[in-house]
Design an enzyme around this catalytic site. Sequence first.
Site, short mmCIF file in Angstrom:
data_model
loop_
_atom_site.label_atom_id
_atom_site.label_comp_id
_atom_site.label_asym_id
_atom_site.label_seq_id
_atom_site.Cartn_x
_atom_site.Cartn_y
_atom_site.Cartn_z
N ASP A 191 -13.84 6.83 0.18
CA ASP A 191 -12.81 6.79 1.22
C ASP A 191 -12.00 8.08 1.28
OD1 ASP A 191 -11.52 5.37 3.31
OD2 ASP A 191 -9.77 5.22 2.00
N ASP A 192 -11.79 8.70 0.12
CA ASP A 192 -10.97 9.94 0.11
C ASP A 192 -11.68 11.05 0.87
OD1 ASP A 192 -9.01 8.79 -1.72
OD2 ASP A 192 -10.68 8.82 -3.11
N LYS B 184 -5.99 -1.64 -1.58
CA LYS B 184 -6.96 -1.39 -0.50
C LYS B 184 -7.66 -2.68 -0.10
CE LYS B 184 -7.07 3.19 0.12
NZ LYS B 184 -7.73 4.35 0.67
N ARG C 37 -7.41 10.35 -10.06
CA ARG C 37 -6.68 11.09 -9.02
C ARG C 37 -6.04 10.07 -8.09
NH1 ARG C 37 -5.91 10.62 -4.48
NH2 ARG C 37 -7.71 11.29 -3.32
N TYR D 228 0.87 -1.17 0.00
CA TYR D 228 0.00 0.00 0.00
C TYR D 228 0.91 1.23 0.00
CZ TYR D 228 -4.01 2.77 1.73
OH TYR D 228 -5.00 3.69 1.91
N GLU E 95 -13.04 5.14 -4.92
CA GLU E 95 -11.64 5.35 -4.54
C GLU E 95 -10.88 6.16 -5.60
OE1 GLU E 95 -10.52 3.95 -1.55
OE2 GLU E 95 -8.80 5.18 -1.97
N ASP E 96 -10.26 7.23 -5.18
CA ASP E 96 -9.37 8.00 -6.05
C ASP E 96 -10.02 8.48 -7.35
OD1 ASP E 96 -7.54 7.89 -4.08
OD2 ASP E 96 -6.00 6.81 -5.17
N ASN F 51 -0.05 12.14 0.19
CA ASN F 51 0.69 10.95 -0.24
C ASN F 51 0.99 11.05 -1.73
OD1 ASN F 51 0.52 9.51 2.23
ND2 ASN F 51 -1.57 8.92 1.76
P1 NAI Z 1 -8.03 16.61 -4.59
O1 NAI Z 1 -7.41 16.75 -5.91
O2 NAI Z 1 -9.50 16.42 -4.49
O3 NAI Z 1 -7.67 17.90 -3.69
C1 NAI Z 1 -6.46 18.57 -3.71
C2 NAI Z 1 -6.77 20.02 -3.39
O4 NAI Z 1 -5.55 20.72 -3.25
C3 NAI Z 1 -7.57 20.69 -4.49
O5 NAI Z 1 -8.66 21.41 -3.96
C4 NAI Z 1 -6.55 21.60 -5.12
O6 NAI Z 1 -7.13 22.75 -5.71
C5 NAI Z 1 -5.69 21.93 -3.92
N1 NAI Z 1 -4.40 22.48 -4.31
C6 NAI Z 1 -3.67 22.22 -5.42
N2 NAI Z 1 -2.57 23.00 -5.44
C7 NAI Z 1 -2.60 23.75 -4.32
C8 NAI Z 1 -1.75 24.75 -3.78
N3 NAI Z 1 -0.63 25.11 -4.40
N4 NAI Z 1 -2.10 25.31 -2.61
C9 NAI Z 1 -3.23 24.94 -1.96
N5 NAI Z 1 -4.09 24.02 -2.43
C10 NAI Z 1 -3.77 23.43 -3.59
O7 NAI Z 1 -7.27 15.42 -3.87
P2 NAI Z 1 -7.62 14.75 -2.47
O8 NAI Z 1 -8.35 13.48 -2.67
O9 NAI Z 1 -8.23 15.75 -1.58
O10 NAI Z 1 -6.16 14.36 -1.96
C11 NAI Z 1 -5.20 15.36 -1.68
C12 NAI Z 1 -3.98 14.75 -1.06
O11 NAI Z 1 -4.32 14.17 0.18
C13 NAI Z 1 -3.36 13.63 -1.90
O12 NAI Z 1 -1.96 13.76 -1.92
C14 NAI Z 1 -3.76 12.38 -1.20
O13 NAI Z 1 -2.80 11.37 -1.34
C15 NAI Z 1 -3.81 12.85 0.22
N6 NAI Z 1 -4.69 12.00 1.02
C16 NAI Z 1 -4.15 11.41 2.12
C17 NAI Z 1 -4.88 10.54 2.87
C18 NAI Z 1 -4.31 9.90 4.07
O14 NAI Z 1 -4.79 8.89 4.53
N7 NAI Z 1 -3.26 10.42 4.64
C19 NAI Z 1 -6.24 10.18 2.48
C20 NAI Z 1 -6.75 10.89 1.32
C21 NAI Z 1 -5.96 11.77 0.62
#
Ligand code: NAI
Length: 540
Positions: free
Chosen positions: A259-260, A165, A147, A94, A236-237, A410
């Site tokens: 999940d996201d 997952k 994504r 994972y 997912e994603d 991540n």
């Molecule tokens: P998403 O694409 O829906 O959201 C990303 C957000 O960041 C968008 O609103 C985008 O406009 C914004 N963004 C992009 N560039 C930016 C900048 N320079 N400054 C501020 N905001 C900016 O993606 P999602 O699903 O929300 O995931 C985002 C990150 O969170 C990914 O890297 C993902 O791997 C991580 N994540 C971590 C999890 C965990 O368990 N630790 C669980 C789910 C997501």
Amino acid sequence: MPCHLAARALLADPLTNKGTAFSEAERDAFGLHGLLPPHVGTLEGQIARRRRALDGMGNSFQRYAFLRDLQDSNEVLFHALVQSDLPHMLPLVYTPTVGEACERFSEIWRRSRGLFLSYPNRHRMAEILADPAYDRVKVIVVSDGERILGLGDQGAGGMGIPIGKLALYTACAGFHPAEVLPIMLDVGTDNDARREDPLYIGWREPRVRGAQYDEFIEMFVSAIEQRLPGVLLQWEDFAGKNAYDLLARYRHRLLSFNDDIQGTAATAVGTLLGGIHRTGIPLTQHKFLLFGAGAAGSGIAQMLLDVLVAEGLDKAAARARIWAVDRDGLIVSDMADLPPQQRPLARERSELAHWHSSGGMAHPDLYETIANIRPTVLIGASGQFGAFDERSIRTMADHCEHPVIFPLSNPISRAEANPADVLAWTDGRAIVGSGSPFGIPGVTQVNNVYVFPGVGLGALVAGVHEISDGMFIAAARCLGQLGGSNGSILPEISALRDVARQVAIAVAKQAMSEGLAASLADSEIEKAITAAMWEPAYCD
Ligand code: NAI
């Protein structure tokens, strides 16, 4: 053991293959002599052999490919190996390795696993799903690969995520491998590098969008409803807008969650609840700053709002404690085209009238927002590597004894900060959680794996038809109470099976209290959940 299978078919099917662990009697009965070496092994011995092979490999990606091959040849051994050492195996099957695995999925394609439902094959969905191999399926994880973690569009390579997952559904919540089904909805990819790669295994067309996409998803959902009624489906994603639209469209029709959005929210809020007492500040007095308000960030903010209200604040007071910075800076209500999930987070322009601004920009950036609001909690879900810079973090720590700082993105190449830097810049005072494992003592790994397996297990055992927000909040509260060791807010990775069990119990109880499931005594729920958890072992 299905006796009608020919010897070679037995060995070829990962659900029946035991490798050298077939007994003499089984070798007699199924004609396996000669196809196997004479040594009759044990599961423990097989684990030791695979561990030695893993130890001899040069990097995590090679180990990932090796483990995927093992999964495709012997599921019991794969899962027994994973469970024998969750702290070392999880990062291989994972995050973080799965990120590279999705990018290079076509390179290591060997054998079929799960289903690829592609747009050109859309009229064949029912036919594909009719295979009796899917009769036992209870959990589906589905992605369209747009994504993938913070790595963007990986097309069909995104299949690495549903596969990973579901390996965790088995490892943590004890779903039998025949009960899980990874699905990739291949609607093309807008990733030119993938499309132009001669090795690419997916459909080499730009993504199908708009009405055609919606129609395709509807065909998929209808086919699943028909073939597998009552199955749990995890979205997912999917990219931001689709993630929200699909959740809203289907969460009351199909037992499903995203999940996201929801899993991340419960994990992050649960970790916050667990860590907040270390700050000495009550939850309702914290100031929360989200950096990145996409699926994950907005989901976290929404759950925080709900929890703050449950803790006694009215809605306006709860909203007043949460700020969000996205790609265009602080989210304010006069921004054009704010997506629906960001509107509850938008601040009024008038609130900024007295802010100190270095650049005079229309929308304050992360540093300016920190300097002006003095947050006590900072959560990164932006996928922007290094976005939590030294100046911002030091400024936050100037105003707060124990700032809570969670760079959640991540994989590691997208993390907003290295936790070691955050600790150094705050003189070790920060309470730090990261999305990916950094292996730094005292840093909590805030990963959805703490929540989604238990939510799925609890929902299925309770027999609900939908998963409520209250069930996710129950999962978060349960997680927050479990406690960690060695400075971590959450239990160790080695305890994930028990975490899933506890979360499942909390989720099932919540479902019952909301009238979504038939009532059972606490002891009966606990018994039913424990009994539903499969342990990897060969059957005689
Ligand atoms: P998403 O694409 O829906 O959201 C990303 C957000 O960041 C968008 O609103 C985008 O406009 C914004 N963004 C992009 N560039 C930016 C900048 N320079 N400054 C501020 N905001 C900016 O993606 P999602 O699903 O929300 O995931 C985002 C990150 O969170 C990914 O890297 C993902 O791997 C991580 N994540 C971590 C999890 C965990 O368990 N630790 C669980 C789910 C997501």
